[in-house]
Design an enzyme around this catalytic site. Sequence first.
Site, PDB file in Angstrom:
ATOM      1  N   ASN A  40       5.786   8.501   2.988  1.00 58.90           N
ATOM      2  CA  ASN A  40       5.778   9.294   1.765  1.00 58.90           C
ATOM      3  C   ASN A  40       6.301  10.698   2.013  1.00 58.90           C
ATOM      4  OD1 ASN A  40       4.043   7.747  -0.495  1.00 58.90           O
ATOM      5  ND2 ASN A  40       3.239   7.245   1.534  1.00 58.90           N
ATOM      6  N   HIS A  42       0.831  -1.201   0.000  1.00 63.49           N
ATOM      7  CA  HIS A  42       0.000   0.000   0.000  1.00 63.49           C
ATOM      8  C   HIS A  42       0.867   1.254   0.000  1.00 63.49           C
ATOM      9  CE1 HIS A  42      -3.275   2.756   0.849  1.00 63.49           C
ATOM     10  NE2 HIS A  42      -4.100   1.749   0.597  1.00 63.49           N
ATOM     11  N   HIS A  43       0.417   2.253  -0.737  1.00 66.79           N
ATOM     12  CA  HIS A  43       1.157   3.510  -0.836  1.00 66.79           C
ATOM     13  C   HIS A  43       1.250   4.217   0.513  1.00 66.79           C
ATOM     14  CE1 HIS A  43       3.237   6.419  -3.134  1.00 66.79           C
ATOM     15  NE2 HIS A  43       2.471   6.439  -4.195  1.00 66.79           N
ATOM     16  N   ALA A  44       0.389   3.870   1.463  1.00 66.57           N
ATOM     17  CA  ALA A  44       0.476   4.469   2.792  1.00 66.57           C
ATOM     18  C   ALA A  44       1.765   4.088   3.508  1.00 66.57           C
ATOM     19  CB  ALA A  44      -0.728   4.039   3.640  1.00 66.57           C
TER      20      ALA A  44
END
Length: 490
Positions: free
Chosen positions: A329, A156-158
């Site tokens: 991120n 997941h990009h999280a």
Amino acid sequence: MTAERGDAKKGTVMQSLVGMDAAFLALETPTTPMHVGVALVLDPPEGTRSLFSPSTRYAQIRRVIQQRLHLIPPLRQRALRVPFGLHHPVWVDDPEFDLDDHVSRASLPTPGGQSELDAFVAGVMSRQLDPNRPLWEMHVVEGLEGERAALVAKVHHAILDGVSGASVLAAFLDLTPRTRIAELPPEWSPAPLPSNTQMLRHAASSLARQPGSTLSTLQAGVEAVADLGMHNRELAGRGEQSPPGFFAAPRTNGAVSNRKRFAGLSVPLKDVKLVGRVYEATVNDVILACVSGGLRRLLDERGERAEGSLVAMVPVSTRPDGEAEELGNQISGMLVSLASDIDDPVARLDAVSESARVAKEQEKLHGGRFLGDLAQITLPALASRVARAVAGTRLFDKMRPPFNVTVSSVRVPDVPLFLAGSRVAGTYPVGPMAEGIGINVTAFSYLGRIYFGLLACRRLLPELDEVAVHIDDALGELVACALDARGATA
């Protein structure tokens, strides 16, 4: 990020998602899952082709993952949503973690070529990750041509962005065929999941410290808008074109579906660098120009003409030097004109290079922090509701998109990499799709080649395979022009 202990007796530790990490979780919808991925093509271990069975290869890869999992703590953590969406979710250790929920074995149909691998990747990337488990999965894929295998991973990009994703990947890879011995993991003894009361108490404590940051973020936003306006007026005074604005892109897209297509291709890095040297462009500029040429050819085949140039959103890392291995991120983004309305490929490349240069100048004005700060002060409940409303009403079937395509480029260490004794022969990356944006193009450079991964909505881009061919052809066109130009000046 700082961890906070929610209950001293039980030892429950909660760590709030912050900034863009929280945003990627909140903005996810069934049609736009916010995960990233990669397909690693693996050669058979040298000298063991006749002795190495698929089951042995799977067991060895699984063992490496198991032995090194503790090096990436979020891979054994769940993202728990705070009740009523009052604050950002929290990371907590998952007491029910089971590796078999995340690592699986699959096989491609005959003949096991690029198209079969692409179809498998598309299926994996179309499905959302289970929110009740740690947000990742890996598939060991057998049946590739030449006794090869693949590892298809999605996270997941999280948890990570492109730069930190490379460091996560490196945790499971080696620099030689011999698998290194990882440090012994500490004893795994996760606490019970926190109660709703604990999470609400944690949220209240975090929110109590937020008003000051909210005010400063809003003030920074006002100042950023003023600075950008002044910068654009200065550009106009010098006769230069300012970067594209949001929702100024031509209408070529629409609401996306949950059915995706994937196409992978690779091109020689030396060809890209040749074009860059001859025309004084960066590798990223040439990649953008190739994507522009590919999409332009697609529109020509369809008999369509965009109202103006297509616009790319290009993610930009905001990580300070020395923080490449920090998870989460740290990214911003800039809008770049793809100059797709220019016929001549060299003139198109020049225009893309100039647009990228100006966009970088503009992005530096706010330091790339504003988006993350804005995401930090936005309530998850509000962000999720807006995202689902946009998807549910198919809003982008009726209005211009903020941009037409996402194009990102990530550097991978330019040395041979190995997984459980198998040499990594290719690395096809996969980026996430945004609502209203029909295609994402991500590029990795590895061992003298640039590997492209194209993910698209099947409804909007059923001919994605042709786009991959067109991007290759666009590079060939630029290489031919560069060779002619170099020959003329020799």
